[in-house]
Design a protein around this motif. Structure first.
Motif, mmCIF file in Angstrom:
data_model
loop_
_atom_site.group_PDB
_atom_site.id
_atom_site.type_symbol
_atom_site.label_atom_id
_atom_site.label_comp_id
_atom_site.label_asym_id
_atom_site.label_seq_id
_atom_site.Cartn_x
_atom_site.Cartn_y
_atom_site.Cartn_z
ATOM 1 N N GLY A 99 -70.539 -132.442 8.130
ATOM 2 C CA GLY A 99 -69.637 -131.923 9.134
ATOM 3 C C GLY A 99 -69.657 -130.404 9.160
ATOM 4 N N ARG A 100 -68.800 -129.848 9.994
ATOM 5 C CA ARG A 100 -68.687 -128.395 10.042
ATOM 6 C C ARG A 100 -68.129 -127.884 8.720
ATOM 7 N NH1 ARG A 100 -66.615 -129.401 15.622
ATOM 8 N NH2 ARG A 100 -68.362 -128.932 17.010
ATOM 9 N N PRO A 101 -68.745 -126.861 8.128
ATOM 10 C CA PRO A 101 -68.260 -126.356 6.830
ATOM 11 C C PRO A 101 -66.791 -125.952 6.862
ATOM 12 C CG PRO A 101 -70.418 -125.444 7.342
ATOM 13 C CD PRO A 101 -69.972 -126.188 8.565
ATOM 14 N N THR A 102 -66.327 -125.500 8.018
ATOM 15 C CA THR A 102 -64.934 -125.058 8.132
ATOM 16 C C THR A 102 -63.962 -126.178 7.791
ATOM 17 O OG1 THR A 102 -65.669 -123.611 9.917
ATOM 18 C CG2 THR A 102 -63.310 -123.909 9.672
ATOM 19 N N HIS A 103 -64.314 -127.409 8.093
ATOM 20 C CA HIS A 103 -63.413 -128.537 7.846
ATOM 21 C C HIS A 103 -63.116 -128.726 6.358
ATOM 22 C CE1 HIS A 103 -64.992 -130.536 11.814
ATOM 23 N NE2 HIS A 103 -64.249 -129.478 12.033
ATOM 24 N N SER A 104 -64.045 -128.320 5.506
ATOM 25 C CA SER A 104 -63.905 -128.531 4.061
ATOM 26 C C SER A 104 -63.864 -127.224 3.287
ATOM 27 C CB SER A 104 -65.074 -129.391 3.547
ATOM 28 O OG SER A 104 -65.144 -130.614 4.229
ATOM 29 N N ALA A 105 -63.467 -126.146 3.949
ATOM 30 C CA ALA A 105 -63.568 -124.817 3.345
ATOM 31 C C ALA A 105 -62.507 -124.537 2.295
ATOM 32 C CB ALA A 105 -63.514 -123.743 4.434
ATOM 33 N N LEU A 106 -61.536 -125.417 2.133
ATOM 34 C CA LEU A 106 -60.494 -125.226 1.123
ATOM 35 C C LEU A 106 -60.577 -126.369 0.112
ATOM 36 C CD1 LEU A 106 -56.833 -124.148 1.690
ATOM 37 C CD2 LEU A 106 -57.321 -126.114 0.255
ATOM 38 N N THR A 107 -60.591 -126.036 -1.154
ATOM 39 C CA THR A 107 -60.552 -127.027 -2.226
ATOM 40 C C THR A 107 -59.117 -127.149 -2.727
ATOM 41 O OG1 THR A 107 -62.817 -126.530 -2.898
ATOM 42 C CG2 THR A 107 -61.411 -127.642 -4.514
ATOM 43 N N LEU A 108 -58.578 -128.346 -2.701
ATOM 44 C CA LEU A 108 -57.186 -128.533 -3.112
ATOM 45 C C LEU A 108 -57.013 -128.230 -4.594
ATOM 46 C CD1 LEU A 108 -56.198 -131.897 -1.390
ATOM 47 C CD2 LEU A 108 -55.778 -129.583 -0.542
ATOM 48 N N PRO A 109 -55.960 -127.499 -4.943
ATOM 49 C CA PRO A 109 -55.637 -127.342 -6.366
ATOM 50 C C PRO A 109 -55.030 -128.639 -6.910
ATOM 51 C CG PRO A 109 -53.928 -126.360 -5.023
ATOM 52 C CD PRO A 109 -54.995 -126.817 -4.059
ATOM 53 N N ALA A 110 -55.011 -128.774 -8.209
ATOM 54 C CA ALA A 110 -54.275 -129.877 -8.826
ATOM 55 C C ALA A 110 -52.797 -129.704 -8.501
ATOM 56 C CB ALA A 110 -54.494 -129.887 -10.325
ATOM 57 N N PHE A 111 -52.098 -130.821 -8.302
ATOM 58 C CA PHE A 111 -50.677 -130.709 -8.011
ATOM 59 C C PHE A 111 -49.929 -130.404 -9.303
ATOM 60 C CE2 PHE A 111 -46.447 -131.842 -6.676
ATOM 61 C CZ PHE A 111 -46.430 -131.401 -5.349
ATOM 62 N N PRO A 112 -49.124 -129.332 -9.309
ATOM 63 C CA PRO A 112 -48.475 -128.914 -10.559
ATOM 64 C C PRO A 112 -47.439 -129.913 -11.052
ATOM 65 C CG PRO A 112 -48.411 -127.177 -8.876
ATOM 66 C CD PRO A 112 -48.824 -128.438 -8.193
ATOM 67 N N THR A 113 -47.222 -129.904 -12.326
ATOM 68 C CA THR A 113 -46.109 -130.629 -12.903
ATOM 69 C C THR A 113 -44.844 -129.800 -12.692
ATOM 70 O OG1 THR A 113 -47.504 -131.612 -14.580
ATOM 71 C CG2 THR A 113 -45.122 -131.627 -14.997
ATOM 72 N N PRO A 114 -43.813 -130.357 -12.060
ATOM 73 C CA PRO A 114 -42.601 -129.570 -11.775
ATOM 74 C C PRO A 114 -42.033 -128.952 -13.046
ATOM 75 C CG PRO A 114 -42.511 -131.695 -10.661
ATOM 76 C CD PRO A 114 -43.683 -131.746 -11.578
ATOM 77 N N SER A 115 -41.609 -127.683 -12.918
ATOM 78 C CA SER A 115 -41.027 -126.982 -14.056
ATOM 79 C C SER A 115 -39.574 -127.407 -14.268
ATOM 80 C CB SER A 115 -41.106 -125.481 -13.839
ATOM 81 O OG SER A 115 -40.478 -125.109 -12.636
#
Length: 426
Positions: free
Chosen positions: A410-426
């Protein structure tokens, strides 16, 4: 007001009562997605929706690139795979209805066959709601009337007359967001009009189309019949929003160039119908039948093809997500994906820090991705909907020369962000 209370055993008492509280305005796509991730981040969440129930039906929408990872982490990817629409053919027609070119849909959209998803809008809304309905409070047939921020929270008065205080408030209420108006003023100053309007509705399937779309064009006008199921000629019924999800109906779209956004028509269905009928009054092909169906449609959706460009997405304890903050327009095909990704990034930024730092991180890590996807189309740059005879001829030549095979990636723009791990709530 219709309230959907939390199930027995989940009343907010004791430790639960000390959780940060959040109100989300809007129960379409960005709202329930944000509710899911805020709940994961330790918030007690309420979602308010002005409609009396979830809005089913609706035209097909795309989930691509980074957004696929969001729905995978939510656990709803298998359900969406089951709902996937396998559109096989996209044909472009001239003013007389003759075929100009027929191509694979992904050739135009930049999607990836076998990976990216196209699903009926109502199916995605239902999947998102099912993923979160047991953990958050939904209030239907109500809306936010006023917001009053302080150092301690946000006092909210609802249209019903109820008043409540929340730690944070989020606007997930679409292109014409009231929450955004509360924060930053009238829409016109942030509304980047791209020169077109459209009307969408469902109708019978006059041509017996099956898993295909036909696009008829004359300069400045386009009519689209979009069949997501296995059609049967002359089936369906005009105005039946469920018809297009089965084999006997189609989604119909009437798109047209217009010099200025018709703000006066946005909340006036009669003005919308009159405007579209005037623009297409002398059109041929199947358009007369489409106009007749438009007149009786009970699921008409009309809007300008526009973007929202904001210098910031939050103020104080209130933040925006999805189209309310950064509508990219349907010409990009990325509105749904940006809503899903934005909801994840906003909730992740708030899971382990206060709202001041969290809102700043949300913008810092998401804005470049949003802007790149908005930039997939420029003002007046709707290649599929030319406004002059010369531009239409050029587009038709381009279509005839396109490779009929879908792209491998696909278009590279569609996947241009890599999701961070979801933090454990403080």
């Amino acid at each position: 007001m219709t309230r959907t209370d939390l199930p027995s055993g989940t009343a907010r008492t004791g430790a639960a009562a000390s959780r940060r509280t959040a109100l989300i305005s809007g129960a379409s796509i960005a709202g329930p997605a944000l509710a899911y991730w805020l709940n994961r981040g330790g918030f007690a969440v309420t979602v308010v929706e002005k409609a009396s129930a979830l809005r089913g039906g609706g035209y097909p929408i795309d989930v691509r690139g980074t957004a696929l990872e969001v729905v995978r982490r939510m656990g709803i990817l298998p359900r969406l795979r089951d709902a996937h629409i396998d559109l096989r053919r996209l044909a472009f027609l001239d003013g007389d209805g003759g075929e100009v070119a027929a191509i694979h849909p992904h050739t135009v959209t930049g999607g990836v066959e076998g990976r990216d998803l196209e699903v009926p809008r109502g199916d995605l809304v239902g999947a998102l709601h099912a993923a979160v309905r047991d953990d958050v409070e939904f209030v239907f047939d109500d809306s936010v009337d006023t917001l009053d921020q302080s150092d301690h929270g946000v006092d909210v008065t609802f249209r019903s007359g109820d008043t409540r205080m929340f730690d944070l408030v989020f606007g997930a209420d679409g292109l014409h967001s009231h929450t955004r108006e509360f924060l930053f003023g009238p829409e016109e100053q942030f509304h980047r009009y791209l020169g077109y309007c459209f009307a969408g509705f469902t109708m019978r399937n006059p041509l017996g189309l099956s898993r295909e779309a036909l696009i008829w064009n004359t300069p400045g006008r386009a009519a689209v019949l979009y069949a997501v199921g296995d059609g049967a000629a002359e089936g369906g019924s005009a105005g039946n929003g469920s018809a297009a999800g089965g084999g006997d109906g189609v989604h119909a779209f009437l798109n047209f160039a217009h010099p200025e956004p018709p703000f006066e028509a946005f909340r006036n269905p009669r003005a919308q119908r009159d405007l579209v009928a005037d623009v297409f009054a002398d059109a041929g092909w199947e358009v007369p039948g489409m106009l007749a169906a438009l007149h009786d449609a009970d699921d008409l959706f009309f809007d300008a093809i526009s973007q929202i460009r904001l210098p910031r997405w939050s103020s104080g304890r209130v933040a925006l997500v999805g189209d309310a903050a950064y509508a990219p327009s349907f010409l990009t095909g990325q509105g749904t994906s940006l809503a899903l990704v934005g909801a994840y990034m906003l909730a992740a930024a708030l899971a382990d820090q206060d709202h001041t730092a969290g809102f700043a991180a949300y913008e810092q890590h998401t804005r470049e991705f949003v802007t790149a996807n908005q930039d997939l189309v420029g003002e007046g740059d709707a290649v599929l909907f030319p406004t002059t005879a010369q531009a239409l001829a050029r587009r038709n030549d381009m279509l005839r020369n396109l490779d009929t095979m879908p792209p491998a990636e696909g278009r590279p723009t569609h996947s241009a962000l890599t999701l961070p791990a979801f933090p454990t709530p403080s």
